[in-house]
Design a protein around this motif. Structure first.
Motif, PDB file in Angstrom:
ATOM      1  N   HIS A 149      23.587  70.732  36.684  1.00  0.00           N
ATOM      2  CA  HIS A 149      24.376  71.521  37.629  1.00  0.00           C
ATOM      3  C   HIS A 149      23.786  72.925  37.731  1.00  0.00           C
ATOM      4  O   HIS A 149      23.156  73.411  36.795  1.00  0.00           O
ATOM      5  CB  HIS A 149      25.843  71.585  37.189  1.00  0.00           C
ATOM      6  N   ALA A 150      24.011  73.571  38.868  1.00  0.00           N
ATOM      7  CA  ALA A 150      23.480  74.925  39.067  1.00  0.00           C
ATOM      8  C   ALA A 150      24.393  75.946  38.408  1.00  0.00           C
ATOM      9  O   ALA A 150      25.607  75.923  38.607  1.00  0.00           O
ATOM     10  CB  ALA A 150      23.359  75.219  40.567  1.00  0.00           C
ATOM     11  N   TYR A 151      23.798  76.811  37.600  1.00  0.00           N
ATOM     12  CA  TYR A 151      24.516  77.965  37.048  1.00  0.00           C
ATOM     13  C   TYR A 151      23.948  79.205  37.735  1.00  0.00           C
ATOM     14  O   TYR A 151      22.800  79.571  37.500  1.00  0.00           O
ATOM     15  CB  TYR A 151      24.337  78.055  35.529  1.00  0.00           C
ATOM     16  N   VAL A 152      24.735  79.802  38.600  1.00  0.00           N
ATOM     17  CA  VAL A 152      24.319  81.019  39.302  1.00  0.00           C
ATOM     18  C   VAL A 152      25.171  82.170  38.790  1.00  0.00           C
ATOM     19  O   VAL A 152      26.381  82.030  38.648  1.00  0.00           O
ATOM     20  CB  VAL A 152      24.506  80.883  40.829  1.00  0.00           C
ATOM     21  N   TYR A 153      24.527  83.285  38.465  1.00  0.00           N
ATOM     22  CA  TYR A 153      25.285  84.475  38.068  1.00  0.00           C
ATOM     23  C   TYR A 153      24.775  85.683  38.832  1.00  0.00           C
ATOM     24  O   TYR A 153      23.710  85.656  39.465  1.00  0.00           O
ATOM     25  CB  TYR A 153      25.235  84.695  36.552  1.00  0.00           C
ATOM     26  N   PHE A 154      25.579  86.747  38.752  1.00  0.00           N
ATOM     27  CA  PHE A 154      25.354  87.963  39.530  1.00  0.00           C
ATOM     28  C   PHE A 154      25.074  89.109  38.567  1.00  0.00           C
ATOM     29  O   PHE A 154      25.818  89.300  37.612  1.00  0.00           O
ATOM     30  CB  PHE A 154      26.619  88.225  40.351  1.00  0.00           C
TER      31      PHE A 154
END
Length: 206
Positions: A73-78
């Motif tokens: 799964h994609a883990y995107v953070y800012f």
DNA sequence: CAGCGGATGTGCT
DNA sequence: GCACATCCGCTGG
């Protein structure tokens, strides 16, 4: 095996997944008929709760819980109030791990078109997300199924690869900041500048 | 709930 | 080489 990378690919030790992702191709559908393809040339492995540089170090907080979830799964953070970073979750469910995608090369179509726009810049984790239009909306996407975001093996031979310490994790102390958990394709022009320094001392892997 | 600092990138000195 | 943009997650009170 050419084709879509299955969940079993991601459900392995993070360091191994990181190495094996080099040379694989991210396929991104951005709404329009636009499909972007990008060959991964630089990654970093972020391990579980013991890794002082990993977002998983504090356990399954709201942001990092996905690192403890199912692989693929994609883990995107800012970060820094302006940049997004793309990771793929690794390891069996319950074990935290993720691979940060730091740089890629645009895969040119057979007939390159000059549309007057500069080539999409994908060198650096922030620019990569900018170039592929990846935002927090993509966090949690299953990248093992064809959709808005997935990864394929297009059959190209495994590239020569090298390793170094990870970038920007000095705060985690010498034990974890110096560990060579960054992997890159030294011949790629898309690999960030500090790699050119690493290139001389980079150890060849496999 | 206030404060702090970051898995970055750009532009200027 | 260094400042800074700019916001959110995490910590501690």
């Amino acid at each position: 095996m050419p084709g879509l990378l299955p969940r079993a690919f991601y459900e392995r030790p993070t360091e191994q997944v990181a190495r094996d992702l080099l040379g694989k191709v991210i396929v991104r559908r951005t709404g329009q008929p636009a499909i972007l393809r990008a060959r991964i040339v630089e990654v970093e492995a972020y391990l579980g709760v013991a890794d002082a540089a990993s977002h998983a170090r504090r356990g399954p907080t709201p942001r990092a819980a996905i690192m403890f979830g199912a692989a693929g799964h994609a883990y995107v953070y800012f970060v820094y109030g302006m940049h997004h970073c793309l990771n793929f979750v690794t390891e069996p469910e319950g074990v935290a791990g993720a691979v940060l995608i730091r740089a890629a090369e645009p895969v040119e179509p057979a007939e390159p078109v000059d549309d007057g726009f500069p080539p999409i810049a994908l060198q650096g984790p922030g620019k990569l997300c900018r170039g592929l239009s990846i935002t927090l909306a993509d966090k949690g996407v299953d990248v093992c199924a064809p959709g808005v975001l997935h990864v394929i093996d297009d059959g190209t031979p495994r590239p020569r690869l090298a390793s170094s310490a990870r970038i920007g994790v000095d705060y985690s102390g010498p034990r974890w900041s110096r560990r060579r958990l960054r992997f890159f394709v030294p011949d790629s022009p898309a690999v960030s500048g500090s790699a050119r320094f690493s290139r001389a001392s980079a150890s060849r892997c496999r």
